[in-house]
Design a protein around this motif. Structure first.
Motif, PDB file in Angstrom:
ATOM      1  N   LEU A  25      19.745  -3.473  -3.701  1.00 60.60           N
ATOM      2  CA  LEU A  25      19.693  -3.789  -5.133  1.00 60.60           C
ATOM      3  C   LEU A  25      19.369  -5.256  -5.380  1.00 60.60           C
ATOM      4  CD1 LEU A  25      22.697  -1.649  -6.443  1.00 60.60           C
ATOM      5  CD2 LEU A  25      20.237  -1.122  -6.569  1.00 60.60           C
ATOM      6  N   ALA A  26      19.857  -6.148  -4.528  1.00 64.65           N
ATOM      7  CA  ALA A  26      19.544  -7.577  -4.666  1.00 64.65           C
ATOM      8  C   ALA A  26      18.042  -7.815  -4.502  1.00 64.65           C
ATOM      9  CB  ALA A  26      20.332  -8.395  -3.653  1.00 64.65           C
ATOM     10  N   ARG A  27      17.434  -7.101  -3.578  1.00 64.77           N
ATOM     11  CA  ARG A  27      15.987  -7.235  -3.382  1.00 64.77           C
ATOM     12  C   ARG A  27      15.222  -6.711  -4.601  1.00 64.77           C
ATOM     13  NH1 ARG A  27      13.375  -7.664   1.403  1.00 64.77           N
ATOM     14  NH2 ARG A  27      12.111  -5.818   0.941  1.00 64.77           N
ATOM     15  N   LEU A  28      15.710  -5.617  -5.192  1.00 62.56           N
ATOM     16  CA  LEU A  28      15.062  -5.096  -6.400  1.00 62.56           C
ATOM     17  C   LEU A  28      15.240  -6.064  -7.572  1.00 62.56           C
ATOM     18  CD1 LEU A  28      15.897  -1.291  -6.246  1.00 62.56           C
ATOM     19  CD2 LEU A  28      13.763  -2.447  -5.598  1.00 62.56           C
ATOM     20  N   ARG A  29      16.410  -6.687  -7.665  1.00 65.01           N
ATOM     21  CA  ARG A  29      16.622  -7.682  -8.733  1.00 65.01           C
ATOM     22  C   ARG A  29      15.675  -8.866  -8.563  1.00 65.01           C
ATOM     23  NH1 ARG A  29      22.150  -6.489  -7.402  1.00 65.01           N
ATOM     24  NH2 ARG A  29      22.982  -5.044  -8.950  1.00 65.01           N
ATOM     25  N   ALA A  30      15.449  -9.288  -7.325  1.00 59.54           N
ATOM     26  CA  ALA A  30      14.512 -10.384  -7.069  1.00 59.54           C
ATOM     27  C   ALA A  30      13.099  -9.984  -7.473  1.00 59.54           C
ATOM     28  CB  ALA A  30      14.562 -10.793  -5.595  1.00 59.54           C
ATOM     29  N   LEU A  31      12.712  -8.752  -7.178  1.00 58.77           N
ATOM     30  CA  LEU A  31      11.404  -8.269  -7.619  1.00 58.77           C
ATOM     31  C   LEU A  31      11.322  -8.235  -9.140  1.00 58.77           C
ATOM     32  CD1 LEU A  31      10.567  -5.305  -5.205  1.00 58.77           C
ATOM     33  CD2 LEU A  31       9.584  -7.601  -5.209  1.00 58.77           C
ATOM     34  N   ALA A  32      12.406  -7.799  -9.776  1.00 62.10           N
ATOM     35  CA  ALA A  32      12.434  -7.743 -11.249  1.00 62.10           C
ATOM     36  C   ALA A  32      12.255  -9.139 -11.839  1.00 62.10           C
ATOM     37  CB  ALA A  32      13.732  -7.110 -11.734  1.00 62.10           C
ATOM     38  N   ALA A  33      12.876 -10.135 -11.230  1.00 67.00           N
ATOM     39  CA  ALA A  33      12.749 -11.502 -11.717  1.00 67.00           C
ATOM     40  C   ALA A  33      11.302 -11.990 -11.628  1.00 67.00           C
ATOM     41  CB  ALA A  33      13.672 -12.431 -10.932  1.00 67.00           C
ATOM     42  N   ASP A  34      10.552 -11.451 -10.675  1.00 62.02           N
ATOM     43  CA  ASP A  34       9.140 -11.800 -10.512  1.00 62.02           C
ATOM     44  C   ASP A  34       8.211 -10.849 -11.260  1.00 62.02           C
ATOM     45  OD1 ASP A  34       9.811 -13.932  -8.855  1.00 62.02           O
ATOM     46  OD2 ASP A  34       9.566 -12.764  -7.012  1.00 62.02           O
ATOM     47  N   GLY A  35       8.784  -9.894 -12.006  1.00 58.10           N
ATOM     48  CA  GLY A  35       7.989  -8.942 -12.772  1.00 58.10           C
ATOM     49  C   GLY A  35       7.360  -7.841 -11.933  1.00 58.10           C
ATOM     50  N   LEU A  36       7.862  -7.627 -10.702  1.00 57.44           N
ATOM     51  CA  LEU A  36       7.264  -6.640  -9.806  1.00 57.44           C
ATOM     52  C   LEU A  36       8.018  -5.314  -9.763  1.00 57.44           C
ATOM     53  CD1 LEU A  36       6.339  -9.000  -6.837  1.00 57.44           C
ATOM     54  CD2 LEU A  36       4.856  -8.172  -8.678  1.00 57.44           C
ATOM     55  N   PHE A  37       9.264  -5.302 -10.211  1.00 61.21           N
ATOM     56  CA  PHE A  37      10.032  -4.060 -10.294  1.00 61.21           C
ATOM     57  C   PHE A  37       9.805  -3.473 -11.676  1.00 61.21           C
ATOM     58  CE2 PHE A  37      13.884  -1.748 -11.552  1.00 61.21           C
ATOM     59  CZ  PHE A  37      13.922  -0.784 -10.559  1.00 61.21           C
ATOM     60  N   LEU A  38       9.215  -2.287 -11.733  1.00 57.02           N
ATOM     61  CA  LEU A  38       8.856  -1.680 -13.007  1.00 57.02           C
ATOM     62  C   LEU A  38       9.826  -0.602 -13.450  1.00 57.02           C
ATOM     63  CD1 LEU A  38       5.027  -1.347 -12.241  1.00 57.02           C
ATOM     64  CD2 LEU A  38       6.246  -3.272 -13.328  1.00 57.02           C
ATOM     65  N   GLY A  39      10.626  -0.093 -12.519  1.00 57.76           N
ATOM     66  CA  GLY A  39      11.603   0.927 -12.841  1.00 57.76           C
ATOM     67  C   GLY A  39      11.897   1.775 -11.621  1.00 57.76           C
ATOM     68  N   GLY A  40      12.872   2.626 -11.772  1.00 62.00           N
ATOM     69  CA  GLY A  40      13.189   3.518 -10.670  1.00 62.00           C
ATOM     70  C   GLY A  40      14.650   3.895 -10.668  1.00 62.00           C
ATOM     71  N   GLY A  41      15.027   4.582  -9.613  1.00 58.84           N
ATOM     72  CA  GLY A  41      16.412   5.004  -9.493  1.00 58.84           C
ATOM     73  C   GLY A  41      16.604   5.898  -8.289  1.00 58.84           C
TER      74      GLY A  41
END
Length: 94
Positions: A25-41
């Motif tokens: 989840l920390a890696r996904l949060r880092a991607l989100a901060a860079d605008g690279l995580f678009l969604g998922g679950g």
């Protein structure tokens, strides 16, 4: 470019999944901060047990996604048994 990552867990992966979930989840949060995580679950079975993941990512090239995936805890800790990566077009209501 948008990608869908669809991963299915090993049958015996639940304890390993929970053990490294915060790293994942920390890696996904880092991607989100860079605008690279678009969604998922998480994918669930009929009993509500976690059995996989569906992640939408916005890497410019597939190679960048594959490089990111090499350090993914769910890969390295043998949570995900199979990983499918598909290029996709995201729906925009505008």
């Amino acid at each position: 470019m948008a990608f869908a990552l669809i991963a299915h867990d090993y049958d015996d992966a639940l304890e390993r999944r929970l053990a490294c979930r915060e790293q994942h989840l920390a890696r996904l949060r880092a991607l989100a901060a860079d605008g690279l995580f678009l969604g998922g679950g998480v994918l669930l079975n009929e009993q509500g047990k976690m059995i996989g993941s569906n992640v939408h990512l916005g890497f410019e090239q597939r190679e960048a996604l594959e490089l990111w995936l090499k350090d993914e805890p769910y890969v390295n800790e043998k949570v995900w048994e199979t990983v499918e990566i598909r290029e996709m077009r995201l729906f925009s209501p505008n």
